[in-house]
Design a protein around this motif. Sequence first.
Motif, short mmCIF file in Angstrom:
data_model
loop_
_atom_site.label_atom_id
_atom_site.label_comp_id
_atom_site.label_asym_id
_atom_site.label_seq_id
_atom_site.Cartn_x
_atom_site.Cartn_y
_atom_site.Cartn_z
N ASP A 75 0.81 -1.22 0.00
CA ASP A 75 0.00 0.00 0.00
C ASP A 75 0.84 1.26 0.00
OD1 ASP A 75 -2.38 -1.52 0.13
OD2 ASP A 75 -2.18 -1.70 2.31
N GLY A 76 2.17 1.11 -0.07
CA GLY A 76 3.03 2.30 -0.07
C GLY A 76 2.94 3.10 1.22
N GLU A 77 2.68 2.42 2.32
CA GLU A 77 2.39 3.11 3.57
C GLU A 77 3.62 3.72 4.26
OE1 GLU A 77 3.16 -1.23 4.65
OE2 GLU A 77 2.16 -0.13 3.04
N ARG A 78 4.81 3.48 3.71
CA ARG A 78 6.02 4.06 4.30
C ARG A 78 6.56 5.23 3.47
NH1 ARG A 78 8.65 1.88 8.28
NH2 ARG A 78 10.68 2.55 7.48
N SER A 79 5.70 5.82 2.66
CA SER A 79 6.16 6.97 1.87
C SER A 79 6.30 8.23 2.71
CB SER A 79 5.21 7.24 0.70
OG SER A 79 3.94 7.64 1.17
N HIS A 80 5.62 8.27 3.86
CA HIS A 80 5.70 9.44 4.75
C HIS A 80 5.82 8.93 6.18
CE1 HIS A 80 4.09 11.20 1.09
NE2 HIS A 80 4.41 12.37 1.54
N VAL A 81 7.04 8.76 6.61
CA VAL A 81 7.31 8.17 7.92
C VAL A 81 7.29 9.25 9.00
CG1 VAL A 81 8.98 6.88 9.30
CG2 VAL A 81 8.67 6.34 6.87
N GLY A 82 6.67 8.90 10.15
CA GLY A 82 6.71 9.80 11.30
C GLY A 82 5.69 10.92 11.27
N SER A 83 4.67 10.81 10.43
CA SER A 83 3.62 11.83 10.41
C SER A 83 2.60 11.54 11.52
CB SER A 83 2.90 11.84 9.06
OG SER A 83 1.71 12.61 9.13
N PRO A 84 2.39 12.46 12.46
CA PRO A 84 1.40 12.22 13.51
C PRO A 84 -0.03 12.23 13.00
CG PRO A 84 2.33 14.43 13.71
CD PRO A 84 3.13 13.73 12.66
N THR A 85 -0.28 12.95 11.91
CA THR A 85 -1.66 13.02 11.39
C THR A 85 -1.95 11.95 10.34
OG1 THR A 85 -0.99 14.64 9.72
CG2 THR A 85 -1.79 15.49 11.83
N TRP A 86 -0.90 11.38 9.76
CA TRP A 86 -1.07 10.34 8.75
C TRP A 86 -0.24 9.11 9.13
CZ3 TRP A 86 -4.22 10.38 4.41
CH2 TRP A 86 -4.86 11.58 4.14
N PRO A 87 -0.64 8.40 10.18
CA PRO A 87 0.07 7.16 10.52
C PRO A 87 -0.10 6.14 9.40
CG PRO A 87 -1.97 7.34 11.78
CD PRO A 87 -1.78 8.66 11.08
N ALA A 88 0.71 5.09 9.46
CA ALA A 88 0.79 4.14 8.34
C ALA A 88 -0.57 3.58 7.95
CB ALA A 88 1.75 3.01 8.70
N ARG A 89 -1.40 3.24 8.93
CA ARG A 89 -2.70 2.62 8.59
C ARG A 89 -3.58 3.59 7.82
NH1 ARG A 89 -5.93 -0.64 13.13
NH2 ARG A 89 -4.00 -1.85 12.89
N ARG A 90 -3.63 4.85 8.26
CA ARG A 90 -4.45 5.84 7.54
C ARG A 90 -3.89 6.08 6.15
NH1 ARG A 90 -5.25 12.35 8.68
NH2 ARG A 90 -6.89 12.63 7.10
N LEU A 91 -2.57 6.20 6.05
CA LEU A 91 -1.95 6.45 4.75
C LEU A 91 -2.20 5.28 3.79
CD1 LEU A 91 -0.27 8.14 2.85
CD2 LEU A 91 1.79 7.28 3.97
N ALA A 92 -2.09 4.06 4.30
CA ALA A 92 -2.34 2.89 3.45
C ALA A 92 -3.75 2.92 2.87
CB ALA A 92 -2.11 1.60 4.24
N ALA A 93 -4.73 3.21 3.72
CA ALA A 93 -6.12 3.26 3.26
C ALA A 93 -6.31 4.35 2.21
CB ALA A 93 -7.05 3.48 4.44
N HIS A 94 -5.67 5.50 2.44
CA HIS A 94 -5.84 6.60 1.49
C HIS A 94 -5.14 6.32 0.17
CE1 HIS A 94 -7.01 10.72 0.58
NE2 HIS A 94 -5.87 10.82 -0.07
N ARG A 95 -3.98 5.69 0.23
CA ARG A 95 -3.28 5.38 -1.02
C ARG A 95 -4.06 4.36 -1.83
NH1 ARG A 95 3.06 5.32 -1.40
NH2 ARG A 95 2.35 5.58 -3.54
N ARG A 96 -4.80 3.48 -1.19
CA ARG A 96 -5.68 2.58 -1.94
C ARG A 96 -6.76 3.38 -2.67
NH1 ARG A 96 -6.73 -3.23 1.02
NH2 ARG A 96 -4.54 -3.70 1.50
#
Length: 228
Positions: free
Chosen positions: A48-69
């Motif tokens: 899901d490309g969830e490590r494209s933005h590491v350390g974001s407090p507002t976009w943790p990996a799970r949220r980013l993965a869902a959005h990238r889908r």
Amino acid sequence: MVAPIAVLRTRPLMVVAPHPDDESLGLGGLIAAARALNLPVTVVFLTDGERSHVGSPTWPARRLAAHRRLEAVAALGELGVAGASAHFLGLGDTRLHALDGAAQATAQAKLATLAAPNTLVCVTAATDPHSDHQAAAALVDRVPWAAGVEIMHYPVWTWTRRDADLPITPLRGVRIDVATHLPRKRAAIAAHRTQHGELIHDAAEAFVLDSAFLARFAAPTETLIWPR
């Protein structure tokens, strides 16, 4: 240079992408061409490309993965591909090279079930320097495919490598004329908004597609390479 029909013929197309956006960058034109020819297209996202933005407090990996889908489905829509034709395996961004044997076998079995006989299966090139892209190529090359399946590789990050870093033996491939489909390809690339620095501004480590890199994919051709 050849027309898309010369490569696609009347075959279904499957594109295997390590991360959402690889499909649009590397083969957005061919995907759009296949749909214009009314050929079936399946796109499989290994991570899901969830490590494209590491350390974001507002976009943790799970949220980013869902959005990238969601971005991936929107991008495919720009290319004429229905959301039901997108498949997400969630294997772990930057972790494809570390999959154990059981996980690899499960992923390969899933890929095999998604490809009809005589499908053209395209995956990122083994010459791409990203470890996920290399692992994707190796994974696909070992799938027990149905009869008549052909494997080809599409370069994404290979274009950034020096000639001296590429294999000495020339690669064999074909350049495909996708000029007619460039507007759809551009729209698909733009749909991956997280990768353009448009949404996430608080990451400790942020990946952004820069303009120089994107310019490489504005050309009227795309490239497919036969595996070595």
